[in-house]
Motif scaffolding. Structure first.
Motif, mmCIF file in Angstrom:
data_model
loop_
_atom_site.group_PDB
_atom_site.id
_atom_site.type_symbol
_atom_site.label_atom_id
_atom_site.label_comp_id
_atom_site.label_asym_id
_atom_site.label_seq_id
_atom_site.Cartn_x
_atom_site.Cartn_y
_atom_site.Cartn_z
ATOM 1 N N ALA A 18 14.292 13.913 32.843
ATOM 2 C CA ALA A 18 15.392 13.370 31.785
ATOM 3 C C ALA A 18 14.488 12.533 30.853
ATOM 4 C CB ALA A 18 15.503 11.968 33.136
ATOM 5 N N ASN A 19 15.685 12.750 29.718
ATOM 6 C CA ASN A 19 15.912 12.512 28.273
ATOM 7 C C ASN A 19 16.986 11.687 28.193
ATOM 8 O OD1 ASN A 19 13.487 14.265 27.132
ATOM 9 N ND2 ASN A 19 14.632 15.593 28.311
ATOM 10 N N LEU A 20 16.577 10.065 27.702
ATOM 11 C CA LEU A 20 17.940 9.707 27.689
ATOM 12 C C LEU A 20 17.949 8.534 25.968
ATOM 13 C CD1 LEU A 20 16.339 9.045 31.076
ATOM 14 C CD2 LEU A 20 18.448 7.372 30.821
ATOM 15 N N PRO A 21 18.762 9.177 25.954
ATOM 16 C CA PRO A 21 19.346 8.758 24.028
ATOM 17 C C PRO A 21 19.464 7.589 23.958
ATOM 18 C CG PRO A 21 20.814 9.996 24.302
ATOM 19 C CD PRO A 21 20.229 9.945 26.646
ATOM 20 N N CYS A 22 19.101 6.873 23.159
ATOM 21 C CA CYS A 22 19.479 5.504 22.428
ATOM 22 C C CYS A 22 19.606 5.003 21.390
ATOM 23 C CB CYS A 22 18.806 4.214 23.118
ATOM 24 S SG CYS A 22 19.401 2.363 22.482
ATOM 25 N N ASN A 23 20.988 4.682 20.437
ATOM 26 C CA ASN A 23 21.073 4.777 18.888
ATOM 27 C C ASN A 23 21.218 3.134 18.931
ATOM 28 O OD1 ASN A 23 21.418 7.728 17.777
ATOM 29 N ND2 ASN A 23 23.334 7.362 18.892
ATOM 30 N N HIS A 24 20.403 2.929 17.957
ATOM 31 C CA HIS A 24 19.994 1.517 16.985
ATOM 32 C C HIS A 24 20.243 1.440 15.603
ATOM 33 C CE1 HIS A 24 15.941 3.037 17.918
ATOM 34 N NE2 HIS A 24 16.194 2.726 19.074
ATOM 35 N N SER A 25 21.205 1.922 15.448
ATOM 36 C CA SER A 25 20.788 2.636 14.391
ATOM 37 C C SER A 25 21.137 0.871 12.817
ATOM 38 C CB SER A 25 22.513 2.947 13.065
ATOM 39 O OG SER A 25 22.897 2.513 13.674
ATOM 40 N N THR A 26 21.683 0.014 13.171
ATOM 41 C CA THR A 26 20.872 -1.696 12.661
ATOM 42 C C THR A 26 19.458 -1.968 12.917
ATOM 43 O OG1 THR A 26 22.149 -2.210 14.097
ATOM 44 C CG2 THR A 26 23.479 -1.245 12.121
ATOM 45 N N ILE A 27 19.068 -1.375 13.579
ATOM 46 C CA ILE A 27 17.650 -2.336 14.439
ATOM 47 C C ILE A 27 17.016 -2.759 12.604
ATOM 48 C CG2 ILE A 27 15.726 0.032 13.865
ATOM 49 C CD1 ILE A 27 14.875 -1.406 16.571
ATOM 50 N N SER A 28 16.142 -3.739 12.658
ATOM 51 C CA SER A 28 15.436 -3.876 11.819
ATOM 52 C C SER A 28 14.160 -4.678 11.763
ATOM 53 C CB SER A 28 15.677 -6.139 11.265
ATOM 54 O OG SER A 28 15.827 -6.379 12.441
ATOM 55 N N GLY A 29 13.794 -4.494 10.742
ATOM 56 C CA GLY A 29 12.351 -3.933 11.043
ATOM 57 C C GLY A 29 10.654 -4.662 12.236
ATOM 58 N N ASN A 30 11.492 -6.122 12.306
ATOM 59 C CA ASN A 30 10.621 -6.835 13.304
ATOM 60 C C ASN A 30 11.313 -6.216 14.538
ATOM 61 O OD1 ASN A 30 12.328 -8.203 12.824
ATOM 62 N ND2 ASN A 30 11.598 -9.846 13.080
ATOM 63 N N GLU A 31 11.947 -5.701 15.019
ATOM 64 C CA GLU A 31 12.816 -5.656 16.094
ATOM 65 C C GLU A 31 11.816 -4.375 17.456
ATOM 66 O OE1 GLU A 31 17.547 -5.104 15.360
ATOM 67 O OE2 GLU A 31 17.395 -7.403 15.791
ATOM 68 N N TYR A 32 11.745 -5.018 18.748
ATOM 69 C CA TYR A 32 10.997 -3.938 19.040
ATOM 70 C C TYR A 32 12.097 -3.511 20.416
ATOM 71 C CZ TYR A 32 6.855 -5.952 18.724
ATOM 72 O OH TYR A 32 5.475 -6.192 18.518
ATOM 73 N N VAL A 33 12.098 -1.553 20.367
ATOM 74 C CA VAL A 33 12.925 -0.978 21.747
ATOM 75 C C VAL A 33 12.750 -1.688 23.232
ATOM 76 C CG1 VAL A 33 14.158 0.675 22.115
ATOM 77 C CG2 VAL A 33 13.113 -0.255 19.729
ATOM 78 N N TYR A 34 13.061 -1.863 23.972
ATOM 79 C CA TYR A 34 12.972 -1.856 25.476
ATOM 80 C C TYR A 34 13.947 -1.823 25.971
ATOM 81 C CZ TYR A 34 9.953 -6.458 24.867
ATOM 82 O OH TYR A 34 9.082 -7.390 23.581
ATOM 83 N N TRP A 35 12.927 -0.888 27.368
ATOM 84 C CA TRP A 35 14.061 -0.189 28.578
ATOM 85 C C TRP A 35 13.406 -1.087 29.353
ATOM 86 C CZ3 TRP A 35 17.392 3.953 27.904
ATOM 87 C CH2 TRP A 35 17.899 4.923 26.778
#
Lengths: 111, 115
Positions: A18-35
């Motif tokens: 299962a491949n679940l996509p997420c767009n976060h085009s405005t992410i800044s340099g110190n921000e992590y991606v959490y699921w």
């Protein structure tokens, strides 16, 4: 925190990835991606997180694009028990730790 | 398992009555959170605590108060319950030593019905 966009729903065959996509085009340099995921009627469950490198743990893999504007959560061999709502959250380190949950993606794993 | 329990797990009450929900943790985490979850809204933060007697508001704090007199317990009070507060309430703790800096672990939830 940056806003995320996820498809509202997806289907996956049992045993397949299962491949679940997420767009976060405005992410800044110190921000992590959490699921996180939430199985029906239960509390949300932490899955994985990453900054810019791909990450893998016993539950899933996280692939983050080089520009960090999108990511994909991969469940390598989906089972019926993986049917849940999956939330992608972008968050930087803070003193408060407040998470903002969007609507997430409802993943239906089918036999 | 982050050692989080919530009580009660289910409650039915009448409009205008006070209600207190309890979140208990066994692992001495500094940060605790209360969320509510409603259909079409996902999880929304009500209040959070960053230490004993230290609390702050979240995005949907109106009608709710909280207290944290000891590390292990975080109480959510509805002073005068309304039907709009019918929801599922989740407590969470933040454990910066497990997973990531901002990783939160959630309790099983309390289903509240206000008639």
């Amino acid at each position: 925190d940056a806003k995320t966009t996820q498809p509202p729903s997806m289907d996956c065959a049992e045993g397949r990835a299962a491949n679940l996509p997420c767009n976060h085009s405005t992410i800044s340099g110190n921000e992590y991606v959490y699921w996180y995921r939430q199985i029906h009627s239960q509390g949300p469950q932490y899955i994985i997180h990453g900054l810019k490198n791909n990450e893998t743990n016993e539950m899933a893999s996280l692939i983050i694009t080089e520009d960090r504007k999108s990511s994909t959560l991969i469940l390598p061999h989906a089972t019926l028990r993986d049917t849940a709502v999956y939330y992608c959250i972008v968050h930087g380190s803070s003193n408060t730790g407040k998470l903002i949950f969007g609507q997430g993606t409802t993943l239906q794993v089918k036999p | 398992d982050a050692g989080i329990t919530q009580s009660p797990r289910h409650k039915v009450t009448e409009t205008g009555t006070p209600v207190t929900l309890r979140c208990h943790q066994t692992e001495n985490h500094r940060y605790m959170y209360w969320y509510r979850q409603d259909p079409g809204h996902g999880l929304r933060l009500i209040h959070y605590s960053y230490g004993v007697k230290d609390t702050d508001k979240g995005e949907v704090s109106d009608g709710y108060s909280v207290s944290r007199s000891k590390t292990e317990d975080f109480l959510l009070t509805l002073e005068s319950a309304t039907s709009s507060q019918t929801s599922v309430y989740f407590c969470a703790i933040r454990d910066p030593t497990s997973g990531g800096q901002e990783t939160q672990y959630f309790g099983p939830g309390t289903r509240l019905l206000v008639l």
